[in-house]
Design a protein around this motif. Structure first.
Motif, short mmCIF file in Angstrom:
data_model
loop_
_atom_site.label_atom_id
_atom_site.label_comp_id
_atom_site.label_asym_id
_atom_site.label_seq_id
_atom_site.Cartn_x
_atom_site.Cartn_y
_atom_site.Cartn_z
N VAL A 64 0.96 -0.86 -0.08
CA VAL A 64 -0.10 -0.56 -0.07
C VAL A 64 0.86 1.01 -0.34
CG1 VAL A 64 -1.44 0.92 1.85
CG2 VAL A 64 -1.91 -0.84 1.17
N ALA A 65 1.81 1.31 0.82
CA ALA A 65 2.84 2.87 1.10
C ALA A 65 3.44 2.28 -0.35
CB ALA A 65 3.19 2.46 1.85
N ASP A 66 4.36 1.07 -0.71
CA ASP A 66 5.65 1.51 -1.90
C ASP A 66 3.74 1.90 -3.06
OD1 ASP A 66 7.13 0.35 -0.35
OD2 ASP A 66 7.33 -1.35 -0.86
N THR A 67 3.05 1.67 -3.33
CA THR A 67 2.36 1.36 -5.07
C THR A 67 2.20 3.21 -4.47
OG1 THR A 67 1.56 -0.54 -5.02
CG2 THR A 67 -0.10 0.97 -5.83
N ALA A 70 4.46 5.03 -5.48
CA ALA A 70 4.84 4.64 -7.00
C ALA A 70 4.19 4.92 -8.17
CB ALA A 70 5.13 3.19 -6.90
N LEU A 71 3.00 5.64 -7.41
CA LEU A 71 1.75 6.53 -8.33
C LEU A 71 2.33 8.25 -7.72
CD1 LEU A 71 -1.97 4.90 -6.98
CD2 LEU A 71 -0.77 4.70 -9.37
N LEU A 72 2.30 8.47 -7.16
CA LEU A 72 2.80 9.66 -6.67
C LEU A 72 4.14 10.32 -8.01
CD1 LEU A 72 2.01 10.18 -2.72
CD2 LEU A 72 0.27 11.67 -5.37
N SER A 73 4.72 10.06 -8.15
CA SER A 73 5.67 9.70 -9.23
C SER A 73 5.08 10.47 -10.89
CB SER A 73 6.31 8.84 -9.27
OG SER A 73 6.54 7.64 -10.17
N GLU A 74 4.22 8.86 -10.52
CA GLU A 74 3.19 9.26 -11.73
C GLU A 74 2.05 10.43 -12.10
OE1 GLU A 74 3.73 7.87 -14.69
OE2 GLU A 74 5.21 6.52 -13.81
N VAL A 75 1.42 10.42 -10.98
CA VAL A 75 0.19 11.80 -10.66
C VAL A 75 1.11 12.68 -9.67
CG1 VAL A 75 -1.32 10.27 -11.99
CG2 VAL A 75 -0.85 10.28 -9.22
N PRO A 76 0.30 13.61 -9.78
CA PRO A 76 0.28 15.69 -8.77
C PRO A 76 -0.48 14.88 -7.19
CG PRO A 76 -1.17 15.45 -10.56
CD PRO A 76 -0.96 14.11 -10.90
N GLY A 77 -1.41 13.78 -7.49
CA GLY A 77 -1.89 13.82 -6.69
C GLY A 77 -3.11 14.89 -6.38
N PRO A 78 -3.98 14.69 -5.01
CA PRO A 78 -3.69 13.87 -3.96
C PRO A 78 -4.80 12.51 -4.75
CG PRO A 78 -5.53 15.15 -3.47
CD PRO A 78 -4.93 15.87 -4.63
N LEU A 79 -3.57 11.83 -3.73
CA LEU A 79 -4.65 9.60 -3.98
C LEU A 79 -5.65 9.90 -2.44
CD1 LEU A 79 -1.12 7.94 -3.72
CD2 LEU A 79 -2.77 9.14 -5.73
N ALA A 100 7.85 7.95 6.46
CA ALA A 100 9.32 7.56 5.74
C ALA A 100 9.25 7.84 4.77
CB ALA A 100 8.93 6.10 5.67
N ARG A 101 8.45 7.72 3.31
CA ARG A 101 8.31 8.44 2.06
C ARG A 101 7.63 9.92 1.97
NH1 ARG A 101 7.42 3.09 2.94
NH2 ARG A 101 8.12 1.76 2.12
N ARG A 102 7.78 10.47 2.77
CA ARG A 102 7.91 11.55 3.15
C ARG A 102 5.81 12.35 2.26
NH1 ARG A 102 11.30 10.94 6.05
NH2 ARG A 102 13.25 12.51 6.23
N ILE A 103 5.89 11.06 2.63
CA ILE A 103 4.20 10.92 1.73
C ILE A 103 2.88 11.95 2.60
CG2 ILE A 103 2.24 10.27 0.83
CD1 ILE A 103 3.61 7.63 -0.50
N PRO A 104 2.47 13.28 2.97
CA PRO A 104 2.04 13.48 4.31
C PRO A 104 0.51 13.04 3.88
CG PRO A 104 1.69 15.50 2.35
CD PRO A 104 2.85 14.68 1.99
#
Length: 348
Positions: A64-67, A70-79, A100-104
């Motif tokens: 869930v965290a890894d995906t 990866a998604l936020l490297s392709e789309v601006p977000g938010p998810l 840890a991946r700096r994803i708020p």
């Protein structure tokens, strides 16, 4: 950023999520249930039979965290992530991995009265032939049990009398105002073996102090990772001050040195436990907690620790307590004493 929409089945998470896509430019629907479905195809049936829910799979929680990253490297977000999350230890693990991946993360709860939830579940069951009714109803009890901790953390929106569009509008307002922002320590995941130093602190009844981290499951000893060029005992003293506001004076006695073997995705390393001594009642009463890192502390007996600590930390604690009584430190490998003339004697 991740907008995590929590709530019971029937609260309107998914329908509101689709409406929310129109209100948040650049947003993308991210449903972790898809990951669970894929794991059902990949993992052996014997392994799947050991868990009641795909959320119980460690691989699912990590993916869930890894995906998301990866998604936020392709789309601006938010998810936009509509997913019921009732177990606090899973919240800690996944939200800690996001940090840890700096994803708020903004954590929002969609809540509805139980009678309304049951009505919505029945309506959905009528549409899908009743295949999900029993499953959804079985989670209403656990939802009520989890509600206190979820409401304490997440921003709540009552959907009892709201349709999907109005719910989405309320969500958009809350997200824009920063509601439900998860205040959590950002600890980068290790990329190699680490050395960590923990400090055992005791009260006047010889109970040991444990802390409850917000960024990983299970309770823990005060302490943390040793920084480059730092002595392990000094790292433990520094972490105790940062975590609890307690300044330790004097030398610390080593109780346990435990080599933790690498176990993917973890890298392992050396884990040290030091004896921090007994705290006076006034010192214990003055302990402070940084909300981004710890949510609680308590003194526990060895038996009580067995209910709070993950198995590897529990075995480390048991060895440390016995080494403390024997007045002789123990060297462990994977939690098993070795290198002593009679390790069994120390553990009795």
């Amino acid at each position: 950023m991740i907008v995590w929409l929590n709530g019971a089945f029937g609260a309107g998470k998914t329908t509101a999520a689709y409406e929310l896509l129109d209100l948040l430019p650049g947003s993308t629907l991210y449903d972790p249930e898809v990951i669970g479905a894929e794991l059902r195809w990949i993992l052996p049936k014997e392994h799947l039979a050991q868990v009641a829910d795909f959320q119980d799979l460690r691989s699912w929680r990590r993916l869930v965290a890894d995906t998301a990253a990866a998604l936020l490297s392709e789309v601006p977000g938010p998810l936009i992530t509509p997913m019921t999350l009732l177990r606090r230890e899973y919240r800690d693990e996944m939200f800690g991995a996001f940090a840890a991946r700096r994803i708020p993360v903004q954590h929002l709860l969609l809540h509805a009265e139980e009678a309304v939830l049951r009505e919505r579940i029945d309506t959905r069951a009528a549409a899908d032939g009743g295949t999900t009714r029993a499953w959804c109803l079985s989670h209403l009890g656990p939802y009520q049990e989890a509600l206190p901790w979820i409401e304490a953390e997440a921003h709540t929106i009552d959907t009892t009398h709201l349709g999907p569009r109005h719910t989405a509008e309320r969500l958009a307002e809350a997200i824009g105002a920063g509601e439900g922002a998860v205040d959590i320590v950002q600890t980068p995941e290790p990329t190699a073996e680490t050395v960590a130093a923990g400090i055992l602190l005791f009260d006047d009844r010889d109970r040991v102090l444990l802390v409850d981290p917000t960024y990983k499951p299970g309770w823990e000893f005060p302490g943390g990772v040793v920084e480059r060029g730092e002595a392990p005992s000094a790292a433990g003293v520094r972490e105790v001050f940062e975590e609890l506001g307690l300044r330790l004076a004097g030398e610390l006695a080593l109780l346990v040195a435990d080599w933790e073997p690498p176990q993917p995705p973890g890298f392992g390393g050396m884990r040290l436990l030091f004896d921090g001594g007994r705290l006076a009642p006034g010192e214990a009463a003055a302990l402070l907690l940084p909300s981004a890192e710890l949510r609680g502390w308590r003194f526990v007996t060895e038996d009580e620790a067995a209910e709070l600590l993950p198995p590897v930390r529990l075995e480390r604690l048991r060895c440390a307590l016995r080494a403390r009584r024997a007045g002789q430190p123990l060297y462990l490998e994977g939690g098993v004493p070795t290198g002593a003339a009679d390790p069994g004697k120390l553990l009795r």
